[in-house]
Design a protein around this motif. Structure first.
Motif, PDB file in Angstrom:
ATOM      1  N   PHE A 196      40.675   4.724 -15.211  1.00  0.00           N
ATOM      2  CA  PHE A 196      40.148   3.719 -14.533  1.00  0.00           C
ATOM      3  C   PHE A 196      38.833   4.227 -14.499  1.00  0.00           C
ATOM      4  O   PHE A 196      38.668   4.891 -13.388  1.00  0.00           O
ATOM      5  CB  PHE A 196      40.949   3.268 -13.380  1.00  0.00           C
ATOM      6  N   THR A 197      37.869   3.617 -14.816  1.00  0.00           N
ATOM      7  CA  THR A 197      36.496   4.185 -14.782  1.00  0.00           C
ATOM      8  C   THR A 197      35.788   3.878 -13.452  1.00  0.00           C
ATOM      9  O   THR A 197      35.081   4.749 -13.095  1.00  0.00           O
ATOM     10  CB  THR A 197      35.551   3.637 -16.034  1.00  0.00           C
ATOM     11  N   HIS A 198      35.994   2.678 -12.973  1.00  0.00           N
ATOM     12  CA  HIS A 198      35.463   2.367 -11.739  1.00  0.00           C
ATOM     13  C   HIS A 198      36.126   1.315 -11.118  1.00  0.00           C
ATOM     14  O   HIS A 198      36.027   0.236 -10.981  1.00  0.00           O
ATOM     15  CB  HIS A 198      33.867   1.726 -12.013  1.00  0.00           C
ATOM     16  N   SER A 199      37.438   1.884 -10.236  1.00  0.00           N
ATOM     17  CA  SER A 199      38.136   1.115  -9.678  1.00  0.00           C
ATOM     18  C   SER A 199      38.646   1.898  -8.179  1.00  0.00           C
ATOM     19  O   SER A 199      38.746   3.119  -8.328  1.00  0.00           O
ATOM     20  CB  SER A 199      39.503   0.946 -10.144  1.00  0.00           C
ATOM     21  N   ASN A 200      38.789   1.198  -7.308  1.00  0.00           N
ATOM     22  CA  ASN A 200      39.111   1.988  -5.627  1.00  0.00           C
ATOM     23  C   ASN A 200      40.516   1.263  -5.631  1.00  0.00           C
ATOM     24  O   ASN A 200      41.064   0.382  -5.609  1.00  0.00           O
ATOM     25  CB  ASN A 200      38.179   1.326  -4.806  1.00  0.00           C
ATOM     26  N   PRO A 201      41.243   2.264  -4.364  1.00  0.00           N
ATOM     27  CA  PRO A 201      42.435   1.820  -3.824  1.00  0.00           C
ATOM     28  C   PRO A 201      42.359   0.665  -2.998  1.00  0.00           C
ATOM     29  O   PRO A 201      41.648   0.406  -1.905  1.00  0.00           O
ATOM     30  CB  PRO A 201      42.955   3.176  -3.328  1.00  0.00           C
ATOM     31  N   HIS A 249      37.644   6.750  -0.014  1.00  0.00           N
ATOM     32  CA  HIS A 249      38.229   6.255  -1.195  1.00  0.00           C
ATOM     33  C   HIS A 249      38.740   7.278  -2.005  1.00  0.00           C
ATOM     34  O   HIS A 249      39.760   7.333  -2.478  1.00  0.00           O
ATOM     35  CB  HIS A 249      37.696   5.162  -1.815  1.00  0.00           C
ATOM     36  N   ILE A 250      37.692   8.411  -2.100  1.00  0.00           N
ATOM     37  CA  ILE A 250      38.132   9.558  -2.902  1.00  0.00           C
ATOM     38  C   ILE A 250      39.531  10.272  -2.069  1.00  0.00           C
ATOM     39  O   ILE A 250      40.259  10.644  -2.706  1.00  0.00           O
ATOM     40  CB  ILE A 250      37.059  10.520  -3.173  1.00  0.00           C
TER      41      ILE A 250
END
Length: 341
Positions: A196-201, A249-250
């Motif tokens: 997922f190149t640019h997605s957040n939880p 998020h990380i």
């Protein structure tokens, strides 16, 4: 607990050394694709310490002909500026760019409408420099479901063929912007790691563009990586669009599936007018809630110059230097090295 680092000055010094020694990877930048675009803005990733950035040459709002024109234009522009940039064909090009003090750049596609329903186009885009692609951008298409469409459709037969062809030519499969059912099926059938190149939880910010926990876990099972973005709409409240929020998020992804499966995909849009203009120009691409309720001027972004702040913040949260290197680049580099031909 005894602090691993004495304070901000110590963390800043260590972060600078990490940037000097390691590959720093931003897997996706937000770009309004135009076949006449001056790519000079990419210099900001060099200035921010990045070793690699991915630039999209098309998305599902554009006619497929425009995506081809953009890919040809971007490739030529980068070749004409080879004193500063290296257009990536193989992973070794990223390593060469790092050694030479240049920025490695690869191209990507946000949605398979750029293929004109023809999987043979995948090989052509690959030869032009496209190294990763997702099948749908928010809305359903002939290949897969989009993450904000009203109907969560499964992967189509054409979509299955596209994944097999991407695996064959060595193009990384991306599931950002893709619907839940389609993304889960893609991660079941792909023979190479899925990202997922640019997605957040979604557990931290409940937006349909964000990922459920089982999507994150499925990605990790493929050996893939979730790239946390720095877009206010998908992070938290607009005023909380900060490196600290990105690190939250990380943290969540790393706690859920391990530090080997999280990275950076800022999706940074540098022109403040770009997102408002895109939402106005293509209202059907965005969720109705975004197009009707959000102030067009309220988008904000973490920018490339803040990559160092993210690394420092991770160190101050007691991530080891080895783990910070993974998050800031090594994880995505591992996938690229395994997939690109």
């Amino acid at each position: 607990m005894v602090d691993m680092y004495e304070g901000e000055r110590d963390a800043a010094q260590i972060a600078r050394q990490i940037f000097a020694d390691s590959i720093i990877w931003d897997t996706h930048a937000g770009v309004a694709c135009r076949p006449t675009l001056d790519l000079g803005f990419v210099s900001r990733w060099r200035q921010g310490g990045a070793s690699f950035v991915g630039l999209n040459v098309g998305w599902d709002a554009l006619p497929w002909q425009e995506s081809l024109k953009c890919a040809a234009h971007y490739r030529r522009w980068l070749e004409l500026h080879s004193d500063q940039y290296v257009l990536v064909d193989r992973f070794a090009d990223v390593e060469r760019a790092k050694r030479d003090g240049k920025l490695a750049v690869a191209l990507d596609l946000e949605g398979a409408d750029a293929l004109n329903d023809n999987i043979e186009m995948i090989g052509l885009y690959h030869r032009l420099g496209v190294r990763q692609m997702n099948l749908a951008y928010n809305k359903n298409n002939a290949f897969a479901g989009g993450c904000t469409d009203e109907e969560d459709i499964p992967l189509t037969a054409l979509g299955r063929e596209a994944i097999a062809e991407m695996n064959r030519v060595g193009m990384v499969v991306d599931c950002t912007h893709t619907g839940y059912r389609s993304s889960m099926e893609i991660m079941e059938i792909s023979k190479t790691p899925v990202i997922f190149t640019h997605s957040n939880p979604r557990a931290l910010w409940d937006h349909e563009r964000n990922l459920r926990d089982d999507q994150i876990k499925a990605c990790a099972r493929t050996g893939g990586v979730v790239g946390v973005n720095g877009v206010s709409k998908y992070l938290a409240r607009d005023e909380d669009c900060t490196p600290e929020t990105v690190i939250n998020h990380i943290d969540y992804v790393a706690s859920l599936v391990g530090v080997d499966h999280v990275g950076i995909g800022l999706d940074a849009v540098l022109d403040p007018d770009e997102m408002p203009n895109l939402v106005k120009e293509f209202p059907n691409i965005w969720p109705a809630s975004e197009a009707s309720q959000w102030d067009y001027g309220s988008w904000s972004f973490i920018v490339p110059e803040q990559l160092g702040s993210i690394a420092e913040g991770l160190l101050l949260r007691q991530y080891s230097e080895a783990d910070v290197k993974k998050i800031m680049g090594e994880n995505f580099a591992r996938v690229a090295a395994a997939v690109w031909m």
